[in-house]
Design a protein around this motif. Structure first.
Motif, short mmCIF file in Angstrom:
data_model
loop_
_atom_site.label_atom_id
_atom_site.label_comp_id
_atom_site.label_asym_id
_atom_site.label_seq_id
_atom_site.Cartn_x
_atom_site.Cartn_y
_atom_site.Cartn_z
N MET A 1 0.85 -1.19 0.00
CA MET A 1 0.00 0.00 0.00
C MET A 1 0.89 1.25 0.00
O MET A 1 1.80 1.36 0.80
CB MET A 1 -0.91 0.00 1.23
N SER A 2 0.59 2.19 -0.88
CA SER A 2 1.37 3.41 -0.96
C SER A 2 1.12 4.29 0.26
O SER A 2 0.12 4.13 0.98
CB SER A 2 1.01 4.18 -2.24
N GLU A 3 2.04 5.24 0.49
CA GLU A 3 1.88 6.12 1.65
C GLU A 3 0.63 6.98 1.53
O GLU A 3 -0.02 7.28 2.54
CB GLU A 3 3.12 7.01 1.80
N LEU A 4 0.27 7.38 0.31
CA LEU A 4 -0.94 8.18 0.12
C LEU A 4 -2.18 7.39 0.53
O LEU A 4 -3.08 7.92 1.19
CB LEU A 4 -1.04 8.62 -1.34
N SER A 5 -2.22 6.12 0.15
CA SER A 5 -3.34 5.26 0.55
C SER A 5 -3.37 5.06 2.06
O SER A 5 -4.44 5.03 2.68
CB SER A 5 -3.24 3.91 -0.16
N GLN A 6 -2.18 4.93 2.65
CA GLN A 6 -2.11 4.77 4.11
C GLN A 6 -2.63 6.02 4.81
O GLN A 6 -3.35 5.93 5.81
CB GLN A 6 -0.66 4.49 4.52
N ILE A 7 -2.26 7.21 4.29
CA ILE A 7 -2.73 8.46 4.89
C ILE A 7 -4.26 8.54 4.81
O ILE A 7 -4.92 8.92 5.78
CB ILE A 7 -2.07 9.66 4.20
N LYS A 8 -4.82 8.19 3.65
CA LYS A 8 -6.27 8.22 3.49
C LYS A 8 -6.95 7.26 4.46
O LYS A 8 -7.97 7.59 5.08
CB LYS A 8 -6.65 7.87 2.04
N THR A 9 -6.40 6.06 4.61
CA THR A 9 -6.98 5.07 5.52
C THR A 9 -6.91 5.54 6.97
O THR A 9 -7.88 5.42 7.73
CB THR A 9 -6.24 3.72 5.38
N LEU A 10 -5.76 6.08 7.37
CA LEU A 10 -5.61 6.56 8.74
C LEU A 10 -6.51 7.77 9.00
O LEU A 10 -7.05 7.92 10.11
CB LEU A 10 -4.15 6.92 8.99
N LEU A 11 -6.67 8.64 8.00
CA LEU A 11 -7.57 9.78 8.16
C LEU A 11 -9.02 9.31 8.36
O LEU A 11 -9.74 9.83 9.22
CB LEU A 11 -7.50 10.69 6.93
N ARG A 12 -9.42 8.33 7.58
CA ARG A 12 -10.77 7.79 7.73
C ARG A 12 -10.96 7.17 9.10
O ARG A 12 -12.00 7.31 9.73
CB ARG A 12 -11.04 6.76 6.64
N PRO A 88 5.76 5.41 9.36
CA PRO A 88 5.67 6.51 10.34
C PRO A 88 5.34 7.85 9.69
O PRO A 88 4.66 8.69 10.30
CB PRO A 88 7.06 6.52 10.99
N ARG A 89 5.80 8.08 8.46
CA ARG A 89 5.47 9.34 7.78
C ARG A 89 3.97 9.44 7.52
O ARG A 89 3.38 10.52 7.66
CB ARG A 89 6.24 9.43 6.46
N ALA A 90 3.35 8.32 7.15
CA ALA A 90 1.90 8.33 6.93
C ALA A 90 1.15 8.60 8.23
O ALA A 90 0.14 9.31 8.24
CB ALA A 90 1.46 6.99 6.34
N VAL A 91 1.66 8.06 9.34
CA VAL A 91 1.01 8.26 10.64
C VAL A 91 1.04 9.73 11.04
O VAL A 91 0.01 10.32 11.40
CB VAL A 91 1.68 7.39 11.73
N ILE A 92 2.23 10.35 10.99
CA ILE A 92 2.35 11.74 11.45
C ILE A 92 1.63 12.70 10.50
O ILE A 92 0.99 13.66 10.95
CB ILE A 92 3.84 12.14 11.62
N ILE A 97 -2.91 16.39 9.31
CA ILE A 97 -4.02 16.76 8.43
C ILE A 97 -5.34 16.71 9.19
O ILE A 97 -6.18 17.62 9.10
CB ILE A 97 -4.07 15.85 7.19
N TYR A 98 -5.53 15.64 9.97
CA TYR A 98 -6.78 15.52 10.73
C TYR A 98 -6.90 16.64 11.77
O TYR A 98 -7.96 17.27 11.91
CB TYR A 98 -6.85 14.16 11.43
N ASN A 99 -5.82 16.90 12.49
CA ASN A 99 -5.85 17.96 13.51
C ASN A 99 -6.05 19.34 12.88
O ASN A 99 -6.67 20.22 13.48
CB ASN A 99 -4.57 17.94 14.34
N ALA A 100 -5.51 19.53 11.67
CA ALA A 100 -5.72 20.80 10.96
C ALA A 100 -7.20 20.98 10.63
O ALA A 100 -7.77 22.07 10.80
CB ALA A 100 -4.87 20.85 9.70
N GLY A 101 -7.83 19.92 10.15
CA GLY A 101 -9.27 19.99 9.87
C GLY A 101 -10.09 20.20 11.12
O GLY A 101 -11.05 20.98 11.14
#
Length: 219
Positions: A1-12, A88-92, A97-101
Motif C-alpha cells: 500500500m502506498s503512503e498516500l493510501s495509508q494516509i487516506k486510511t488513517l484519516l478515515r 511513520p510518515r503516513a502516521v504523522i 491533516i486531521y488535527n488541521a481539519g
C-alpha cells in the motif's frame, strides 16, 4: 500500500473514531463557548486590540485541549498495530491533516460565537478568515509533533507546554499582527511578510516532523 493510501486510511480511521465517541470534540466546543461567555461576563465591551488578542488566546488553549491527546489516547497495542501496517510518515501526516481539519472547524465555531458575543468591526473579514485558517494549520502542525514527543513521557501535559513554548509564542505574535492588519482594513500587501514567515514556519515544522518522527516511532 502506498503512503498516500495509508494516509487516506488513517484519516478515515480518525474521523470514524471521533464520530463514534464525540466526547473530545464536544468537550472542546463546550470549552470554547463557555470561555467566550465568561469573557463576555467579565469584559462586556472591549477595544479592537484586546478583542483580537483575546480571540487568539482562546483559540490557543482550545487547540492545546483538542490536540494534546492525539497520541496519548492511543493504546500501546494500537500503536504496535499501526507500526506493522503503516509507515511513520503516513502516521504523522495523517495526524497533522486531521488535527488541521479539526482545528479549522473549532476555529470557525469560535470565531462565529466570539463575533456574536463581542460585536466588533473587521475591516477585511475575508483576510481575517484567512488568518484564522493559517493559525489553525500552524497550531495543528506544532502541537501534533509536540504531542507525539510528550506522549513518550509520563507527564505529557507539562512537557507539551515546555516544548511548544519556543515555537508557539513567535507564531502567536505573528498571527495577532496579521489578524490586526485585517481588522484595520490595511492593504493586503502589508501582511505578505507575516504570511511568508508563517508559511515558512509551517513548512519547517512539517518537514522536521516527517524527518524525526520515524526515529521517535521506533521507540
Amino acid at each position: 500500500m502506498s503512503e498516500l493510501s495509508q494516509i487516506k486510511t488513517l484519516l478515515r480511521k480518525e474521523v470514524l473514531l471521533e464520530w463514534r465517541s464525540k466526547y473530545a470534540l464536544n468537550g472542546v466546543i463546550l470549552y470554547v463557548v463557555s470561555t467566550v461567555f465568561v469573557c463576555y461576563l467579565s469584559f462586556i465591551r472591549i477595544d479592537p486590540v484586546v478583542w483580537n488578542a483575546l480571540f487568539w488566546i482562546i483559540l490557543l488553549f482550545a487547540s492545546i485541549n483538542a490536540i494534546s491527546k492525539s497520541f496519548a489516547q492511543e493504546s500501546k497495542g494500537r500503536q504496535l498495530y499501526y507500526y506493522t501496517i503503516a509507515s511513520p510518515r503516513a502516521v504523522i501526516l495523517s495526524k497533522i491533516i486531521y488535527n488541521a481539519g479539526l482545528m479549522l472547524g473549532l476555529s470557525i465555531v469560535a470565531l462565529v460565537v466570539y463575533s456574536v458575543v463581542f460585536s466588533n468591526e473587521v475591516g477585511d473579514p475575508l483576510f481575517y478568515f484567512l488568518a484564522v485558517v493559517i493559525g489553525s494549520v500552524s497550531f495543528s502542525s506544532v502541537f501534533t509533533m509536540v504531542s507525539a514527543i510528550a506522549s513518550r513521557a509520563g507527564n505529557s501535559g507539562t512537557l507539551m507546554a515546555i516544548l511548544s513554548f519556543p515555537v508557539i509564542i513567535p507564531l502567536l505574535l505573528l498571527l495577532i499582527r496579521l489578524s490586526k492588519n485585517a481588522m484595520d482594513g490595511l492593504d493586503r500587501s502589508v501582511s505578505y511578510d507575516e504570511i511568508g514567515v508563517l508559511a515558512l514556519i509551517n513548512l519547517i515544522v512539517v518537514t522536521v516532523s516527517v524527518m524525526l518522527f520515524p526515529f521517535l516511532w521506533k521507540e
